[in-house]
Design a protein around this motif. Structure first.
Motif, mmCIF file in Angstrom:
data_model
loop_
_atom_site.group_PDB
_atom_site.id
_atom_site.type_symbol
_atom_site.label_atom_id
_atom_site.label_comp_id
_atom_site.label_asym_id
_atom_site.label_seq_id
_atom_site.Cartn_x
_atom_site.Cartn_y
_atom_site.Cartn_z
ATOM 1 N N ILE A 102 0.844 -1.197 0.000
ATOM 2 C CA ILE A 102 0.000 0.000 0.000
ATOM 3 C C ILE A 102 0.876 1.242 0.000
ATOM 4 C CG2 ILE A 102 -1.720 1.347 1.301
ATOM 5 C CD1 ILE A 102 -2.759 -1.272 2.465
ATOM 6 N N ARG A 103 0.611 2.109 -0.958
ATOM 7 C CA ARG A 103 1.269 3.417 -0.935
ATOM 8 C C ARG A 103 0.182 4.423 -0.620
ATOM 9 N NH1 ARG A 103 5.553 3.765 -4.886
ATOM 10 N NH2 ARG A 103 6.637 2.951 -3.083
ATOM 11 N N TRP A 104 0.296 5.023 0.557
ATOM 12 C CA TRP A 104 -0.740 5.940 1.013
ATOM 13 C C TRP A 104 -0.322 7.389 0.801
ATOM 14 C CZ3 TRP A 104 -0.977 9.445 5.293
ATOM 15 C CH2 TRP A 104 -2.277 9.935 5.565
ATOM 16 N N GLU A 105 -1.195 8.165 0.188
ATOM 17 C CA GLU A 105 -0.957 9.588 -0.045
ATOM 18 C C GLU A 105 -1.966 10.358 0.791
ATOM 19 O OE1 GLU A 105 1.214 11.153 -2.089
ATOM 20 O OE2 GLU A 105 2.091 9.439 -3.133
ATOM 21 N N GLY A 106 -1.467 11.053 1.810
ATOM 22 C CA GLY A 106 -2.361 11.781 2.719
ATOM 23 C C GLY A 106 -2.813 13.113 2.151
ATOM 24 N N LYS A 107 -3.825 13.607 2.776
ATOM 25 C CA LYS A 107 -4.430 14.867 2.366
ATOM 26 C C LYS A 107 -3.432 16.027 2.293
ATOM 27 C CE LYS A 107 -8.100 17.231 1.881
ATOM 28 N NZ LYS A 107 -9.455 16.964 1.551
ATOM 29 N N MET A 147 -10.268 7.391 4.338
ATOM 30 C CA MET A 147 -9.235 6.725 3.542
ATOM 31 C C MET A 147 -7.856 6.796 4.196
ATOM 32 S SD MET A 147 -10.266 5.261 0.757
ATOM 33 C CE MET A 147 -9.044 5.459 -0.531
ATOM 34 N N ILE A 148 -7.708 6.039 5.284
ATOM 35 C CA ILE A 148 -6.401 5.933 5.945
ATOM 36 C C ILE A 148 -6.025 4.441 5.962
ATOM 37 C CG2 ILE A 148 -6.620 8.055 7.299
ATOM 38 C CD1 ILE A 148 -7.595 6.397 9.674
ATOM 39 N N PRO A 149 -4.722 4.123 6.064
ATOM 40 C CA PRO A 149 -4.293 2.724 5.951
ATOM 41 C C PRO A 149 -4.980 1.789 6.954
ATOM 42 C CG PRO A 149 -2.381 4.175 5.872
ATOM 43 C CD PRO A 149 -3.559 5.047 6.192
ATOM 44 N N GLU A 150 -5.395 2.336 8.094
ATOM 45 C CA GLU A 150 -6.050 1.493 9.099
ATOM 46 C C GLU A 150 -7.360 0.900 8.573
ATOM 47 O OE1 GLU A 150 -4.658 4.434 9.627
ATOM 48 O OE2 GLU A 150 -3.061 3.959 11.069
ATOM 49 N N MET A 335 -3.408 4.443 -2.322
ATOM 50 C CA MET A 335 -4.589 4.834 -1.575
ATOM 51 C C MET A 335 -4.497 6.332 -1.335
ATOM 52 S SD MET A 335 -5.523 3.045 1.990
ATOM 53 C CE MET A 335 -6.925 3.722 2.838
ATOM 54 N N TYR A 336 -5.479 7.074 -1.792
ATOM 55 C CA TYR A 336 -5.407 8.534 -1.695
ATOM 56 C C TYR A 336 -6.492 9.067 -0.778
ATOM 57 C CZ TYR A 336 -5.608 13.450 -3.062
ATOM 58 O OH TYR A 336 -5.635 14.825 -3.038
ATOM 59 N N TRP A 349 -2.487 14.265 -10.907
ATOM 60 C CA TRP A 349 -1.438 14.055 -11.931
ATOM 61 C C TRP A 349 -0.060 14.115 -11.303
ATOM 62 C CZ3 TRP A 349 -4.967 11.902 -14.013
ATOM 63 C CH2 TRP A 349 -6.219 12.480 -14.187
ATOM 64 N N GLU A 350 0.048 14.913 -10.241
ATOM 65 C CA GLU A 350 1.299 14.967 -9.496
ATOM 66 C C GLU A 350 1.555 13.594 -8.853
ATOM 67 O OE1 GLU A 350 3.608 15.052 -6.033
ATOM 68 O OE2 GLU A 350 1.453 15.302 -5.693
ATOM 69 N N ILE A 351 0.496 12.973 -8.335
ATOM 70 C CA ILE A 351 0.643 11.645 -7.707
ATOM 71 C C ILE A 351 0.987 10.579 -8.759
ATOM 72 C CG2 ILE A 351 -0.562 9.817 -6.419
ATOM 73 C CD1 ILE A 351 -2.137 12.008 -4.969
ATOM 74 N N VAL A 352 0.346 10.661 -9.914
ATOM 75 C CA VAL A 352 0.640 9.695 -10.987
ATOM 76 C C VAL A 352 2.105 9.822 -11.402
ATOM 77 C CG1 VAL A 352 0.210 9.100 -13.422
ATOM 78 C CG2 VAL A 352 -1.729 9.582 -11.896
ATOM 79 N N ASP A 353 2.531 11.037 -11.617
ATOM 80 C CA ASP A 353 3.903 11.314 -12.071
ATOM 81 C C ASP A 353 4.917 10.809 -11.034
ATOM 82 O OD1 ASP A 353 6.282 12.390 -12.946
ATOM 83 O OD2 ASP A 353 5.507 14.394 -13.310
ATOM 84 N N ARG A 354 4.754 11.243 -9.803
ATOM 85 C CA ARG A 354 5.744 10.921 -8.770
ATOM 86 C C ARG A 354 5.840 9.421 -8.491
ATOM 87 N NH1 ARG A 354 4.396 11.112 -3.740
ATOM 88 N NH2 ARG A 354 2.810 12.726 -4.084
ATOM 89 N N ASN A 355 4.690 8.721 -8.563
ATOM 90 C CA ASN A 355 4.695 7.282 -8.271
ATOM 91 C C ASN A 355 4.823 6.418 -9.518
ATOM 92 O OD1 ASN A 355 4.176 7.107 -5.291
ATOM 93 N ND2 ASN A 355 2.416 8.345 -5.895
ATOM 94 N N ALA A 356 4.929 7.033 -10.672
ATOM 95 C CA ALA A 356 4.949 6.286 -11.947
ATOM 96 C C ALA A 356 3.813 5.265 -11.981
ATOM 97 C CB ALA A 356 6.305 5.619 -12.165
ATOM 98 N N VAL A 357 2.608 5.767 -11.817
ATOM 99 C CA VAL A 357 1.431 4.899 -11.781
ATOM 100 C C VAL A 357 1.201 4.259 -13.156
ATOM 101 C CG1 VAL A 357 -1.097 4.929 -11.536
ATOM 102 C CG2 VAL A 357 0.339 6.164 -9.886
ATOM 103 N N ASP A 358 0.930 2.953 -13.162
ATOM 104 C CA ASP A 358 0.720 2.228 -14.416
ATOM 105 C C ASP A 358 -0.745 2.190 -14.834
ATOM 106 O OD1 ASP A 358 3.459 0.689 -14.948
ATOM 107 O OD2 ASP A 358 3.066 0.651 -12.786
ATOM 108 N N ILE A 359 -1.627 2.064 -13.839
ATOM 109 C CA ILE A 359 -3.050 1.867 -14.140
ATOM 110 C C ILE A 359 -3.849 2.846 -13.299
ATOM 111 C CG2 ILE A 359 -4.959 0.203 -13.976
ATOM 112 C CD1 ILE A 359 -2.746 -1.979 -14.258
#
Ligand code: WT7
Length: 658
Positions: A102-107, A147-150, A335-336, A349-359
């Motif tokens: 899980i890669r979690w991106e917080g608010k 939407m938190i990892p817990e 998880m955002y 788009w910043e999250i897609v770019d930084r994490n090199a999201v595939d799907i």
């Protein structure tokens, strides 16, 4: 119950020019053989072993499908497995301990990474804590978390010990939470102090506290501290702190409980045609097999991918495609926590770019918003890591489809428009991205092994080019097994309309209308029952109406959907008060308050239209279809059945004045 004859209007259906899947995608796709359709057809139901084979079974099943007790079908009965073990433990054994689960991106830009090993530790410890709190196999644990990892940790911890979870979307109200806990006889709750909404700290625990006051049963509660000093809270006697529990049970291991394939994995409440939400029951084997198989075959997920479904785990999309499907395949799931426009409209788009999201998988509502904001936001980022795009939740028309394809996918990513429902568990209608031609505006054909049909009110399949009711003529692994509220309601909601029990002929009714073309491609037109779909979220008009009529002074209410460029559909309420016509702001505010209390802000109407009376037939039935036409500025159908036809003119005149 659905009035089957109400779906009579022929709406123009637009589909864009077909597109072939990009060759660069096909070269590497999980499924590329067009023969899969015939292969599944000739070998049904054993074809579904292909889905079950993606899982690890503690005891293999002997039968694929048991149909004797239709419509109470059983898939892979006598097989045993554990969902948490499939989503976590088995990846440690296959040498993927340090792979990110899980890669979690917080608010506010915070980030957390859970490797499969971290996730394993977390769910073992929390499973031990749940047991210590008294949770036994088959006890329903309610989870009311943002939407938190817990949230996925709590779900998988429940799955580990065979306790079905009942996740309630964090944005729903205290009343809605109480209704769902009461209906599910749930004595355990996992919630948090609060979360950030926009910039502000928002108190979730006070909603949970209010819900508990309404319940008869004692509830033992775990509270996750999300906000720290931003929102101090005090714990009561029957409340425990999540992080303290984790410390108490640090290093503890809990064996995953082998569950029968047909044992309940979770219940998820969704809006039905009555005011009472329906508790959709999903089981362990069939559901997990279907969610995993479609993640593989439709979303093309591979273990080395970074995969992002930008939905909320509080709804079925997040259950199947943020948690169970992707984790069962051992991939990295993003998880955002936030919204697409905070702090700015380029956030995703910043999250897609930084994490090199595939799907990337999202809802048409979001895509329409991106389109409105403008292509300069995605254009500022490198989105070349993307390989496949998906949409779900509402119909998507060709314009936003094409925009998504061009501006997000750079014309190199196939777009899968996936039709399914809380009740189908996983994708049911979609193209196979490495096989099929895409038609913008049409979801696609039935998936291999599925038999989705468009029929008229007598149940006969309509001709290509015509529209009718969307039904499913054969069982499938991820299907709803029953309603928690009872088998009778299950039959009445889904089977009575188009089945013939005498001849053991069963057809599931989806509640949707659709059109089918000469290639078997299905365009979903929308709901035909008293359910409206607002930004991909299901609301019962009856439920909203009863919140409105609960306001002092309100006589009657009718709620319809109004087409909206951004939300797809907006909530539009017609209200008559006891004193006749009223446009008093006080009543309007009380109505909105009551709706937010009963359901939550998602059900807030964009318009409350007061009227001296509602249009009714001579038998006293409110003509919602007419009100829907008025709200949408459409030409009116036949008004001759009305007892008070003049009222329609009055409402229209009122609207014209605004
Ligand atoms: C209803 C189910 C399944 C995940 C999200 C919603 C509508 C869903 C599509 C689509 C047109 C769609 C239908 C369906 N819907 N996907 N691709 N095209 N309509 O789950 O809350 O159970 O709602 O969403 O009306 O019946 P849900």
């Amino acid at each position: 119950m659905v009035d089957r004859n109400e779906w009579e209007r022929d709406r123009p259906v637009l589909t864009g020019s077909p597109r072939r899947p990009p060759p660069s995608f096909v070269e590497q796709a999980n499924v590329t053989d067009p023969g899969i359709y015939d292969e599944f057809e000739e070998n049904w139901p054993e074809c579904w072993e292909r889905a079950a084979d993606l899982l690890s079974w503690d005891q293999s099943y002997e039968t694929v499908l048991r149909e004797e007790d239709a419509p109470f079908y059983q898939w892979f009965p006598d097989g045993k497995l554990n969902a948490a073990k499939n989503c976590v433990d088995r990846h440690l054994e296959s040498g993927r301990k340090t792979h990110t689960a899980i890669r979690w991106e917080g608010k506010h830009g915070e980030r957390q990474t859970y490797t499969y090993r971290d996730l394993y530790v977390a769910i073992n410890e929390f499973a031990a804590a749940l047991r210590a709190l008294g949770v036994e196999e088959d006890d329903v644990v309610t989870i009311y978390l943002p939407m938190i990892p817990e949230l996925p940790i709590a779900m998988l911890s429940c799955a580990r010990i065979g306790a079905p979870h009942n996740v309630v979307f964090a944005g729903l109200s205290a009343d809605a939470l109480a209704t769902r806990m009461d209906a599910a006889d749930s004595e355990y709750l996992v919630t948090c102090d609060g979360y950030y909404r926009r910039g502000d700290a928002f108190n979730q625990k006070s909603k949970a506290d209010n819900a508990r006051l309404k319940l008869e049963q004692d509830v033992s509660t775990v509270v996750v501290d999300r906000l720290g000093d931003d929102l101090p809270h005090v714990l009561g006697d029957d409340e425990c702190d999540y992080h303290e529990l984790r410390e108490t049970f640090a290093g503890e291991l809990v064996d995953p409980v082998p569950r029968d394939a047909e044992d309940m994995l979770f219940v998820m409440y969704t809006s039905g045609t009555t005011g009472e939400p329906k508790g959709v029951v999903h089981t362990t084997g069939g559901y997990l097999a279907h969610a995993t198989w479609t993640s593989h075959a439709v979303l093309d997920v591979k273990p080395e991918d970074t995969y992002w479904c930008a939905a909320d785990i509080g709804w079925i999309t997040g259950h199947s495609y943020i948690v169970y499907g992707p984790l069962a395949l051992g991939t990295t799931t993003v998880m955002y926590e936030g919204t697409p426009d905070y702090p700015d409209r380029d956030r995703l788009w910043e999250i897609v770019d930084r994490n090199a999201v595939d799907i990337f998988y999202t809802a048409p509502t979001a895509i329409r918003a991106f389109m409105k904001w403008g292509s300069e936001y995605p254009a500022g980022y490198d989105l070349s890591s993307l390989r496949l795009l998906g949409t779900v939740g509402e119909p998507i028309s060709p314009r936003p489809w094409n925009w998504y394809y061009e501006h997000i996918g750079n014309e190199t990513c196939p777009v899968v428009d996936t039709w399914w429902q809380t009740e189908t568990g996983a994708v049911t209608v979609s193209t196979l991205p490495g096989v099929s031609e895409m038609k913008p505006g049409a979801a696609g054909p039935s998936l291999p092994g599925m038999d989705v049909r468009v029929v008229d009110s007598s149940g006969t399949e309509v001709d290509p080019g015509d529209s009718g009711y969307l039904t499913i003529a054969r069982p499938w692994p991820g299907m709803v097994r029953t309603l928690y509220d009872g088998d009778e309601r299950f039959r009445a909601e889904y089977w009575d309309q188009f089945s013939d029990p005498e001849s053991d002929d069963w057809h599931y009714f989806s509640g949707d209308a659709a059109r089918i073309d000469e290639d078997g491609y299905i365009t979903v037109l929308g709901r035909v029952d008293d359910v409206i779909n607002v930004s991909g979220r299901r609301l019962s008009t009856t439920e909203v109406e009863s919140a409105i009529t609960g306001v002092a002074g309100v006589a009657e209410a009718a709620v319809v959907g109004r087409s909206s460029e951004t939300n797809g559909t907006d909530v539009y309420a017609y209200v008559s008060t006891e004193g006749g016509y009223d446009d008093g702001t006080a009543v309007r505010e009380a109505i909105i308050d009551n709706i937010e209390t009963a359901i939550g802000p998602i059900a807030r109407p964009t318009k409350v239209q007061f009227t001296p009376e509602l249009p009714k037939t001579r038998s006293g039935k409110i003509m919602r279809r007419l009100l829907e036409d008025v709200a949408n500025g459409e030409e009116l159908g036949d008004t001759s059945a009305l007892r008070n036809p003049e009222i329609i003119g009055e409402i229209q005149a009122e609207l014209d004045e605004e």
